[in-house]
Enzyme design. Structure first.
Site, mmCIF file in Angstrom:
data_model
loop_
_atom_site.group_PDB
_atom_site.id
_atom_site.type_symbol
_atom_site.label_atom_id
_atom_site.label_comp_id
_atom_site.label_asym_id
_atom_site.label_seq_id
_atom_site.Cartn_x
_atom_site.Cartn_y
_atom_site.Cartn_z
ATOM 1 N N LYS A 103 0.838 -1.205 0.000
ATOM 2 C CA LYS A 103 0.000 0.000 0.000
ATOM 3 C C LYS A 103 0.876 1.259 0.000
ATOM 4 C CE LYS A 103 -3.881 -2.489 1.922
ATOM 5 N NZ LYS A 103 -3.201 -3.709 2.435
ATOM 6 N N ARG A 115 10.129 -8.007 8.709
ATOM 7 C CA ARG A 115 9.135 -7.397 7.822
ATOM 8 C C ARG A 115 9.664 -6.052 7.295
ATOM 9 N NH1 ARG A 115 4.775 -10.145 6.187
ATOM 10 N NH2 ARG A 115 3.383 -8.362 6.448
ATOM 11 N N CYS A 174 -7.725 -7.316 6.311
ATOM 12 C CA CYS A 174 -8.128 -8.239 5.237
ATOM 13 C C CYS A 174 -8.924 -9.382 5.876
ATOM 14 C CB CYS A 174 -6.941 -8.712 4.416
ATOM 15 S SG CYS A 174 -5.547 -9.251 5.363
HETATM 16 N N1 SAM Z 1 0.122 -2.679 4.667
HETATM 17 C C1 SAM Z 1 0.856 -3.848 4.264
HETATM 18 C C2 SAM Z 1 0.816 -3.959 2.773
HETATM 19 O O1 SAM Z 1 -0.131 -3.486 2.140
HETATM 20 O O2 SAM Z 1 1.748 -4.539 2.201
HETATM 21 C C3 SAM Z 1 0.343 -5.091 4.956
HETATM 22 C C4 SAM Z 1 0.361 -4.956 6.450
HETATM 23 S S1 SAM Z 1 0.062 -6.463 7.296
HETATM 24 C C5 SAM Z 1 -1.622 -6.658 7.088
HETATM 25 C C6 SAM Z 1 0.194 -6.011 8.963
HETATM 26 C C7 SAM Z 1 1.591 -5.626 9.404
HETATM 27 O O3 SAM Z 1 1.488 -5.072 10.715
HETATM 28 C C8 SAM Z 1 2.570 -6.785 9.535
HETATM 29 O O4 SAM Z 1 3.649 -6.575 8.692
HETATM 30 C C9 SAM Z 1 3.014 -6.741 11.002
HETATM 31 O O5 SAM Z 1 4.386 -7.011 11.180
HETATM 32 C C10 SAM Z 1 2.704 -5.313 11.387
HETATM 33 N N2 SAM Z 1 2.487 -5.068 12.824
HETATM 34 C C11 SAM Z 1 2.002 -5.922 13.760
HETATM 35 N N3 SAM Z 1 1.959 -5.309 14.953
HETATM 36 C C12 SAM Z 1 2.390 -4.052 14.768
HETATM 37 C C13 SAM Z 1 2.598 -2.935 15.629
HETATM 38 N N4 SAM Z 1 2.319 -3.014 16.950
HETATM 39 N N5 SAM Z 1 3.106 -1.793 15.115
HETATM 40 C C14 SAM Z 1 3.402 -1.709 13.794
HETATM 41 N N6 SAM Z 1 3.241 -2.747 12.935
HETATM 42 C C15 SAM Z 1 2.738 -3.888 13.408
#
Ligand code: SAM
Length: 480
Positions: free
Chosen positions: A281, A303, A404
């Site tokens: 995104k 990540r 999602c």
């Molecule tokens: N927006 C991304 C895309 O379109 O490619 C996908 C995001 S994915 C659904 C959710 C992400 O949130 C993961 O990469 C995860 O590592 C991250 N995440 C989880 N907990 C988090 C936190 N407390 N703060 C920031 N990121 C976090």
């Protein structure tokens, strides 16, 4: 001929062998197979989503298990014309063109409807059936009809009061969580008192959420996204590096486009992608060519490395042109603790049950027994991330929350709780933007959940013929 007879015989023998030796449903190997995290996910979804979506669940289920469709987002830093040419030759369609054409169609249709209503009224007046204009319907003159824009036409539409939600309204609050079992999660070894975790969503402070309809969706001129029409299951060729050594396009689920469009990015904006990895995104946001400053953040180092590798693959001279000039920053911070940045736009694309992925991939699956706590804590984490974004965003700025997942708890439920907390802790006024009218021209591209299932946001539902999503997104604007 001989070869065919031989092949048929072989197939029959194999069939007999396998049917004779097929294990009973109680056999250990069958039971073990059913215990995979993806089976747990299916069981969980069958249990809960059937209650939420009723008879629609079967079709949504088919979509979730069917072939997912993708879109290709053109990389403006590659040889754009060549890529666009190749995609169009393969029969792919530009999403902006589809959106604009359908918007014009809808405008024309509304004008026709109004003209018919006008003629009907005129006729009735001539026949003496009505003496005056109905005070609830504005008088329409033919000249008005010619110049009415979509926004103006829609502004006379009747307000859908079912989407005005009172935080104190126990009926609407209950509808966000009624499908949650009170004592256990089915399909787990241990019964977990799930009710404790969802007590978090209890009703409380007497507050009113303001929902405003939005009629316009700006589709940035330089954002070129290609898709295949409904029922066309062609797939995109893998991206290729061009002469500048960057990839020509990025392939992703079509649902990912909408949360970024909902952000309504404008030139010069400072944009934070709070949970950015792997960076899909952020990539779309950068391809609008609008933001001056983009922060791609993720809590996990592995990540974050994925974000960096995407950026390296798509933006040449990343260090010199982007990092050193302070146009992109990649950070590894817990989104809940980001406390500065003057952001005009924030995307909160939270970790969630990733419904489609949970049904197909057993690795790193959120339905693994070892991840129960993490799963149950998801709404709390999601809400805390959204609350922080709402505290962080500049006055007048926009926050888009997205997942999602099809889960109303992780979607509207989290928005509800975040708003409640913001009202309790701050004196900020936050307005929810109902993008219903603005999204109408996308009706041939996406299948949206009926708004009767939704309170705040919008949900792209998987649908066999146009299989994107699930993608939930909700646009919130900070007013004061
Ligand atoms: N927006 C991304 C895309 O379109 O490619 C996908 C995001 S994915 C659904 C959710 C992400 O949130 C993961 O990469 C995860 O590592 C991250 N995440 C989880 N907990 C988090 C936190 N407390 N703060 C920031 N990121 C976090």
């Amino acid at each position: 001929m001989l070869k065919i007879i031989y092949q048929n015989k072989l197939e029959k023998t194999c069939y007999r062998f396998f049917t004779r030796n097929k294990h009973k449903a109680t056999h250990w190997s069958v039971i073990r197979k059913k215990n995979r995290p993806s089976d747990k996910a299916m069981e969980h979804f069958d249990d809960f989503y059937k209650d939420v979506f009723g008879s629609h669940w079967l079709n949504i289920r088919k979509g979730l298990l069917g072939v997912q469709k993708y879109v290709a987002v053109i990389n403006n830093y590659s040889n754009t014309e060549v890529s666009i040419d190749a995609l169009e030759k393969d029969g792919a369609l530009n999403m902006r063109t589809l959106y604009t054409l359908e918007k014009d169609n809808i405008t024309e249709m509304l004008l026709k409807k109004k003209s018919l209503r006008y003629l009907d009224n005129l006729l009735k007046q001539e026949n003496g059936e009505i003496q005056h204009h109905n005070p609830t319907l504005p008088a329409i003159t033919p000249t008005e009809n010619k110049t009415l824009s979509l926004e103006a036409s829609l502004s006379t539409a009747i307000i859908d009061s079912s989407r005005l939600v009172s935080i104190t309204d126990s009926v609407s609050v209950a509808s966000l969580s009624h499908f949650i079992p009170t004592t256990k999660i089915k399909g787990m070894e241990d019964f977990v008192p799930e009710s404790d975790h969802y007590r978090y969503f209890d009703n409380g402070t007497p507050l009113q959420a303001r929902v405003e309809k939005e009629f316009n969706l700006h589709f940035p001129e330089h954002l070129n996204i290609y898709c295949y029409e409904e029922d066309n299951f062609s797939t995109f060729k893998s991206p290729k590096r061009d002469i500048t050594d960057v990839y020509n396009y990025y392939i992703m689920d079509g649902g990912s486009v909408l949360p970024v469009l909902a952000l309504d990015l404008k030139p010069g904006h400072r944009f934070l992608d709070m949970c950015a990895a792997p960076g899909g995104k952020s990539f779309i946001a950068l391809q609008t060519l609008y933001p001056n400053y983009v922060v791609c953040n993720d809590v996990s180092i592995s990540r974050v490395n994925r974000i960096l590798s995407v950026l390296e693959q798509y933006f040449y001279d990343l260090d010199e042109r982007w990092f050193k000039q302070n146009r992109i920053k990649v950070t590894q911070v817990d989104g809940r603790s980001i406390d500065k940045g003057n952001f005009d736009r924030i995307l909160v694309d939270v970790p969630c049950t990733t419904d489609r992925h949970s049904l197909t991939d057993n690795d790193n699956n959120i339905f693994k027994p070892g991840r129960i706590k993490e799963r149950l804590k998801l709404p709390e984490l999601q809400s805390a991330l959204l609350v922080n974004a709402l505290k962080l965003v500049e006055k007048g700025g926009v926050v888009v929350y997205s997942t999602c997942s099809l889960s109303p708890i992780q979607n509207d439920g989290v928005v509800h709780m975040a708003l409640k907390q913001i009202w309790e802790e701050t004196n900020r006024e936050i307005v929810i933007k109902d993008l219903g009218p603005a999204l109408a021209p996308f009706r041939n591209v996406y299948k949206f959940a009926n708004q009767k299932f939704m309170k705040y946001g919008h949900l792209v539902i998987p649908f066999v013929k146009q299989n994107y999503g699930p993608t939930y997104f909700c646009k919130l604007q900070r007013i004061t």
